[in-house]
Design an enzyme around this catalytic site. Structure first.
Site, short mmCIF file in Angstrom:
data_model
loop_
_atom_site.label_atom_id
_atom_site.label_comp_id
_atom_site.label_asym_id
_atom_site.label_seq_id
_atom_site.Cartn_x
_atom_site.Cartn_y
_atom_site.Cartn_z
N ASN A 128 104.05 -24.70 19.07
CA ASN A 128 104.29 -25.69 18.01
C ASN A 128 103.47 -25.35 16.75
OD1 ASN A 128 104.22 -28.01 16.39
ND2 ASN A 128 104.48 -29.38 18.14
N PHE B 195 105.92 -34.72 12.64
CA PHE B 195 106.82 -34.16 13.66
C PHE B 195 106.78 -35.09 14.87
CE2 PHE B 195 103.91 -32.55 16.91
CZ PHE B 195 102.70 -32.50 16.23
N GLY B 196 107.61 -34.79 15.84
CA GLY B 196 107.61 -35.56 17.09
C GLY B 196 107.78 -37.05 16.84
N PHE B 197 106.85 -37.83 17.40
CA PHE B 197 106.92 -39.29 17.31
C PHE B 197 106.24 -39.83 16.05
CE2 PHE B 197 106.89 -38.28 21.94
CZ PHE B 197 108.14 -38.76 22.26
N ASP B 198 105.78 -38.95 15.17
CA ASP B 198 105.08 -39.41 13.95
C ASP B 198 105.87 -40.49 13.18
OD1 ASP B 198 102.84 -37.89 14.35
OD2 ASP B 198 103.41 -36.28 12.97
N ASP C 31 97.71 -30.50 25.08
CA ASP C 31 98.88 -31.22 25.57
C ASP C 31 98.75 -32.69 25.16
OD1 ASP C 31 101.36 -31.03 27.32
OD2 ASP C 31 100.35 -32.80 28.12
N LYS D 40 101.39 -28.23 15.21
CA LYS D 40 100.11 -28.47 15.88
C LYS D 40 99.09 -27.46 15.38
CE LYS D 40 101.33 -30.29 20.47
NZ LYS D 40 101.11 -30.12 21.90
P1 IMP Z 1 103.46 -31.54 23.87
O1 IMP Z 1 101.98 -31.75 23.81
O2 IMP Z 1 103.85 -30.42 22.97
O3 IMP Z 1 103.97 -31.43 25.27
O4 IMP Z 1 104.08 -32.82 23.18
C1 IMP Z 1 104.78 -33.84 23.86
C2 IMP Z 1 105.67 -34.53 22.90
O5 IMP Z 1 104.89 -35.33 22.03
C3 IMP Z 1 106.51 -33.61 22.01
O6 IMP Z 1 107.79 -34.15 21.86
C4 IMP Z 1 105.79 -33.61 20.69
O7 IMP Z 1 106.68 -33.46 19.61
C5 IMP Z 1 105.16 -35.00 20.70
N1 IMP Z 1 103.89 -34.94 19.98
C6 IMP Z 1 102.81 -34.20 20.29
N2 IMP Z 1 101.85 -34.39 19.39
C7 IMP Z 1 102.35 -35.26 18.49
C8 IMP Z 1 101.82 -35.81 17.32
O8 IMP Z 1 100.71 -35.53 16.86
N3 IMP Z 1 102.61 -36.67 16.66
C9 IMP Z 1 103.87 -37.00 17.10
N4 IMP Z 1 104.40 -36.51 18.18
C10 IMP Z 1 103.65 -35.62 18.89
#
Ligand code: IMP
Length: 186
Positions: free
Chosen positions: A10, A141-144, A66, A13
């Site tokens: 990612n 990104f993600g849940f932001d 993670d 990240k």
């Molecule tokens: P992983 O740590 O990459 O397995 O993340 C798990 C899920 O949480 C993924 O869908 C990421 O996009 C989301 N995620 C991880 N870190 C963040 C963050 O800082 N903000 C929003 N979503 C996150």
């Protein structure tokens, strides 16, 4: 210590970590790798295993991270299944699950696992907050776009400066930076 590797697929990240750790004089290098995630109830176990696997692959001082979003009214779901839920349901799906739910509390958890030839260390950061009623448009990104940190009214997507100070990842990374500085002095 020479450059520390951050093994992650990612890029977002990595950018966040680079900017936070630079403040503490910790320079990191990106290694893009898909590390198999073990099935576990918590981010800590997933991160520990991933660090072992990454170290056996790269053989250099490194860390992995993670994260998971734990929603109180859903019994902690999606938690360790956050990546899967994000890819299958998306933020719209999470908002659908939360439709009409008044208790919108959630916690983001981030586990950073460090590994070198001698040491394995784990640093955990937690950021309490709530799930927004609607997804905000841009940024992050993600849940932001659906996560509002406690004491604030904007989502992480709308306020990246908040994310840098109080996100789960920022907190865990600062713990790593303090520990690295301390172990250099000892
Ligand atoms: P992983 O740590 O990459 O397995 O993340 C798990 C899920 O949480 C993924 O869908 C990421 O996009 C989301 N995620 C991880 N870190 C963040 C963050 O800082 N903000 C929003 N979503 C996150």
């Amino acid at each position: 210590m020479k450059k520390l590797l951050f093994v992650t697929s990612n890029g977002r990240k990595f950018s966040e970590a680079e900017s936070i750790l630079k403040e503490y004089g910790v320079i990191i290098e990106h290694r893009v790798a898909r590390i198999g995630e073990v099935r576990a109830e918590d981010c800590e176990t997933v991160a520990r295993h991933a660090a072992e696997e990454a170290f056996s692959r790269f053989g250099k001082p490194l860390f992995v991270e993670d994260s998971g979003l734990f929603i109180t009214s859903l019994g902690g779901f999606p938690g360790p299944y956050s990546a899967w839920v994000k890819s299958k349901l998306g933020n719209a799906g999470v908002l659908r699950l939360m439709k009409g739910v008044r208790d919108r509390r959630a916690v983001f958890v981030g586990a950073v696992a460090f590994r070198d030839g001698k040491r394995a260390k784990l640093f955990v950061g937690k950021c309490p907050g709530r799930i927004a009623e609607k997804e905000t448009d841009q940024g992050g990104f993600g849940f932001d776009p659906i996560f509002i940190p406690e004491g604030h009214s904007k989502t992480f997507a709308q306020a990246p400066e908040l994310k840098e100070t109080l996100s789960h990842r920022a907190l865990a990374l600062r713990k790593l930076a303090f520990w690295l500085a301390k172990s250099k002095r000892d």
